[in-house]
Design an enzyme around this catalytic site. Structure first.
Site, PDB file in Angstrom:
ATOM      1  N   PRO A  86      20.640  71.518   7.630  1.00  0.00           N
ATOM      2  CA  PRO A  86      20.831  72.951   6.594  1.00  0.00           C
ATOM      3  C   PRO A  86      21.793  74.204   7.665  1.00  0.00           C
ATOM      4  O   PRO A  86      22.036  75.163   6.833  1.00  0.00           O
ATOM      5  CB  PRO A  86      19.182  73.472   6.567  1.00  0.00           C
ATOM      6  CG  PRO A  86      18.851  73.281   7.644  1.00  0.00           C
ATOM      7  CD  PRO A  86      19.530  71.851   7.764  1.00  0.00           C
TER       8      PRO A  86
ATOM      9  N   ASN B 250      14.094  79.402  14.321  1.00  0.00           N
ATOM     10  CA  ASN B 250      14.463  79.158  12.990  1.00  0.00           C
ATOM     11  C   ASN B 250      12.607  78.390  11.214  1.00  0.00           C
ATOM     12  O   ASN B 250      12.891  79.378  11.161  1.00  0.00           O
ATOM     13  CB  ASN B 250      14.713  77.451  12.861  1.00  0.00           C
ATOM     14  CG  ASN B 250      15.449  77.226  13.414  1.00  0.00           C
ATOM     15  OD1 ASN B 250      16.450  77.766  13.615  1.00  0.00           O
ATOM     16  ND2 ASN B 250      16.165  75.849  14.210  1.00  0.00           N
TER      17      ASN B 250
ATOM     18  N   ASN C 121      20.564  60.497   1.469  1.00  0.00           N
ATOM     19  CA  ASN C 121      22.051  60.532   0.783  1.00  0.00           C
ATOM     20  C   ASN C 121      22.612  59.691  -0.771  1.00  0.00           C
ATOM     21  O   ASN C 121      23.531  58.731  -0.865  1.00  0.00           O
ATOM     22  CB  ASN C 121      22.219  59.339   1.805  1.00  0.00           C
ATOM     23  CG  ASN C 121      22.769  60.786   2.767  1.00  0.00           C
ATOM     24  OD1 ASN C 121      23.357  61.432   3.094  1.00  0.00           O
ATOM     25  ND2 ASN C 121      22.072  60.022   4.193  1.00  0.00           N
TER      26      ASN C 121
ATOM     27  N   TYR D 166      18.438  56.980  14.630  1.00  0.00           N
ATOM     28  CA  TYR D 166      18.296  58.142  16.119  1.00  0.00           C
ATOM     29  C   TYR D 166      18.169  57.378  17.344  1.00  0.00           C
ATOM     30  O   TYR D 166      18.210  57.852  18.564  1.00  0.00           O
ATOM     31  CB  TYR D 166      17.333  59.044  16.130  1.00  0.00           C
ATOM     32  CG  TYR D 166      17.815  59.566  14.185  1.00  0.00           C
ATOM     33  CD1 TYR D 166      18.916  59.381  13.433  1.00  0.00           C
ATOM     34  CD2 TYR D 166      16.923  60.979  13.515  1.00  0.00           C
ATOM     35  CE1 TYR D 166      18.936  60.433  12.438  1.00  0.00           C
ATOM     36  CE2 TYR D 166      17.263  61.819  12.768  1.00  0.00           C
ATOM     37  CZ  TYR D 166      18.216  61.303  12.365  1.00  0.00           C
ATOM     38  OH  TYR D 166      18.383  62.124  10.852  1.00  0.00           O
TER      39      TYR D 166
END
Length: 296
Positions: free
Chosen positions: A199, A250, A150, A51
């Site tokens: 999500p 959220n 992953n 990132y």
């Protein structure tokens, strides 16, 4: 309130049940975003070497006014890093860039380098090398918990069968319409907590009319419905936002989706259009995931 709740990892480390994702937030903005999140009540921040904003995350943590042990920081080893020496150097590099004395959770970002994501190779030897470096950092106290992201069942089995420490977390793409149930169940059967990145389907869910109608019935937003769905599945959602209003929304998920509606959501068809995010391997067309969660 969900921001005050935690899961407990297999090594007894507590991890807040809701985290803030920081993918695609520029480093120059990340310090402010983290400070605002902490002010709202977030205690779990998720970043990664890929990132390129670890510096901002560390800056925000240090400027928060809270003690280091009050904020849970996750970062991820670059997917291309598949040797022990490189992984060891990159772990120390993350500590330097973050400017922190320890990392709470560090994951291998992907079993394959991104350029070869889900193209058939498993990189078993390279992942064991990277895992050995994480095990060393864990033993040295540089990292409080270690895990993967992953990873499919075969990738997990490689570490379970040949590693010395069982992974504590598997972070996967999971949202309404794309929930890898088989992988979630398998990960849990081996003692791993499963985290759900994206999500809200990287924002794609917000355009879904059916989700909109269901969310309206509950008097919540689509994002809140999607986050609550993950929580009720026992997943740890990591919604990404740089907007403090969205951060508050959220976290306002103290409602319950009925069993009937959960069954409907779990059976939703996988027809997500990820928009511009489709350019990235984990959202690309070559990764087709059925409703059962099996990779095709």
């Amino acid at each position: 309130m969900i921001l005050e709740e935690t899961f407990t990892l297999a090594n007894e480390v507590k991890i807040p049940k809701l985290g803030l994702g920081t993918w695609r937030i520029p480093d120059a903005d990340t310090g402010r975003v983290v400070r605002e999140a902490v002010e709202i009540g977030y205690r779990h921040i998720d970043t990664a070497q890929a990132y390129e904003n670890e510096h901002g995350v560390g800056e925000g943590v240090r400027a928060s006014g809270l003690s280091r042990d009050e904020i849970f920081v996750t970062t991820k080893l670059a997917a291309e890093c598949k040797t022990f020496a490189a992984a060891r150097d990159r772990i120390d590099g993350s500590l330097r860039v973050l400017g922190l004395d320890h990392i709470d959770l560090m994951l291998i970002h992907s079993p394959q380098p991104w350029a070869e994501f889900r193209e058939g190779g498993h990189f078993f030897e390279g992942n064991l090398e990277a895992w050995r470096a994480l095990e060393e950092a864990y033993a040295a106290g540089k990292v409080r918990a270690i895990g993967v992201s992953n990873f499919e069942q075969a990738d997990l089995d490689n570490l379970l069968d040949n590693g010395s420490v069982v992974p504590m977390v598997n972070q996967v793409l999971a949202h309404v319409g794309n929930t890898p149930f088989d992988l979630i169940d398998y990960s849990r059967s081996k003692g791993l907590l499963v985290e759900a990145y994206s999500p809200v389907a990287h924002g794609a869910a917000l355009k879904n009319a059916q989700l909109g109608a269901l969310a309206q019935r509950y008097g919540v937003s689509i994002a809140q419905l999607c986050i609550r769905y993950c929580l009720q599945l026992g997943l740890l959602p990591l919604p990404k936002t740089a907007n403090d209003g969205h951060m508050r929304d959220n976290a306002a998920v103290d409602f319950v989706i009925s069993d009937a509606d959960m069954a409907t959501l779990k059976g939703s068809a996988n027809d997500t259009d990820y928009g511009e995010a489709s350019a990235f391997p984990m959202f690309g067309k070559k990764r087709q995931v059925a409703v059962t969660g099996r990779e095709g």
